[in-house]
Design a protein around this motif. Structure first.
Motif, PDB file in Angstrom:
ATOM      1  N   GLU A  14       0.816  -1.229   0.000  1.00 24.35           N
ATOM      2  CA  GLU A  14       0.000   0.000   0.000  1.00 24.35           C
ATOM      3  C   GLU A  14       0.844   1.270   0.000  1.00 24.35           C
ATOM      4  O   GLU A  14       0.339   2.355  -0.259  1.00 24.35           O
ATOM      5  CB  GLU A  14      -1.007   0.008   1.166  1.00 24.35           C
ATOM      6  CG  GLU A  14      -0.414   0.011   2.551  1.00 24.35           C
ATOM      7  CD  GLU A  14      -0.144  -1.395   3.092  1.00 24.35           C
ATOM      8  OE1 GLU A  14       0.098  -1.503   4.306  1.00 24.35           O
ATOM      9  OE2 GLU A  14      -0.191  -2.370   2.323  1.00 24.35           O
ATOM     10  N   THR A 124      -4.602  -1.656  -2.888  1.00 26.74           N
ATOM     11  CA  THR A 124      -5.416  -2.505  -1.997  1.00 26.74           C
ATOM     12  C   THR A 124      -6.819  -1.946  -1.775  1.00 26.74           C
ATOM     13  O   THR A 124      -7.677  -2.622  -1.223  1.00 26.74           O
ATOM     14  CB  THR A 124      -4.752  -2.618  -0.610  1.00 26.74           C
ATOM     15  OG1 THR A 124      -4.709  -1.309  -0.027  1.00 26.74           O
ATOM     16  CG2 THR A 124      -3.343  -3.174  -0.714  1.00 26.74           C
ATOM     17  N   GLU A 126      -7.616   0.062   0.375  1.00 26.52           N
ATOM     18  CA  GLU A 126      -7.807   0.320   1.807  1.00 26.52           C
ATOM     19  C   GLU A 126      -7.199   1.663   2.173  1.00 26.52           C
ATOM     20  O   GLU A 126      -6.219   2.095   1.570  1.00 26.52           O
ATOM     21  CB  GLU A 126      -7.127  -0.779   2.639  1.00 26.52           C
ATOM     22  CG  GLU A 126      -7.869  -2.094   2.578  1.00 26.52           C
ATOM     23  CD  GLU A 126      -7.155  -3.198   3.328  1.00 26.52           C
ATOM     24  OE1 GLU A 126      -6.236  -2.890   4.121  1.00 26.52           O
ATOM     25  OE2 GLU A 126      -7.503  -4.367   3.096  1.00 26.52           O
TER      26      GLU A 126
END
Length: 200
Positions: A14, A124, A126
């Motif tokens: 990330e 990701t 996220e």
């Protein structure tokens, strides 16, 4: 192993830019974005007229403790501009996190407690929160560091993002916030407190 593979193995997915993104920065923003590489290190950084931003620092495991990280920091400090970087929030259970923070503490970095920084990873999907550390030879305050971070985010992190990833990162005002009353502990104070508790 080439420089990108070294970074890719060391940094979480990330936090990684794609190889295409970094190569484009080196090629098209070569007056701003630099790679400093040796047998045991890779340093990717951006140099702006009024500050430096460290994007990635990697020092090989077998050469740690030989002062390579310190030498790299000294080289950047000689430019006599504030140096800014991002770190993961302090996790006292992660010894790597502790070692990394101790290193920056020894190098005289401060934690910009007023700056909030959360962005969604395109890899990701996220949202990740990071903390901002800075070293300043001329006593910049956190608000000035915040303004410089905004510029870096737009010039480096989101450079040609749609072209490279097929989608855009969030706009800077969604990602970076400045608040004098932000409820966050100073990362270095938390580190020292943890050490004190261990020593009891």
């Amino acid at each position: 192993m080439n420089w990108f593979e070294k970074l890719n193995q060391y940094f979480p997915v990330e936090e990684m830019k794609s190889k295409q993104h970094m190569e484009l920065l080196l090629k098209e923003k070569g007056d701003v974005y630099y790679k400093d590489e040796g047998p045991h290190h890779v340093l990717m950084y951006a140099e702006f007229p009024t500050f430096l931003f460290i994007d990635y620092v990697y020092v090989s495991t077998e050469s740690r403790g030989q002062g390579i990280g310190h030498q790299l920091m000294e080289k950047l400090k000689k430019k006599n501009k504030p140096i800014i970087l991002e770190v993961e929030p302090y996790d006292y259970q992660d010894s790597d996190s502790t070692k990394r923070l101790r290193f920056y503490q020894r190098e005289g970095f401060k934690h910009a407690v007023s700056i909030g920084y959360s962005r969604k990873s395109l890899a990701t999907d996220e949202t990740n929160s990071l903390e901002i550390l800075y070293w300043s030879p001329t006593g910049e305050n956190e608000e000035e560091i915040y303004e410089q971070m905004k510029r870096m985010y737009e010039d480096i992190h989101t450079y040609k993002d749609e072209e490279i990833y097929g989608k855009s990162y969030q706009p800077v005002d969604e990602v970076l916030t400045y608040n004098d009353d932000r409820e966050a502990d100073d990362i270095f104070e938390a580190l020292d407190k943890q050490q004190e508790n261990k020593n009891k």
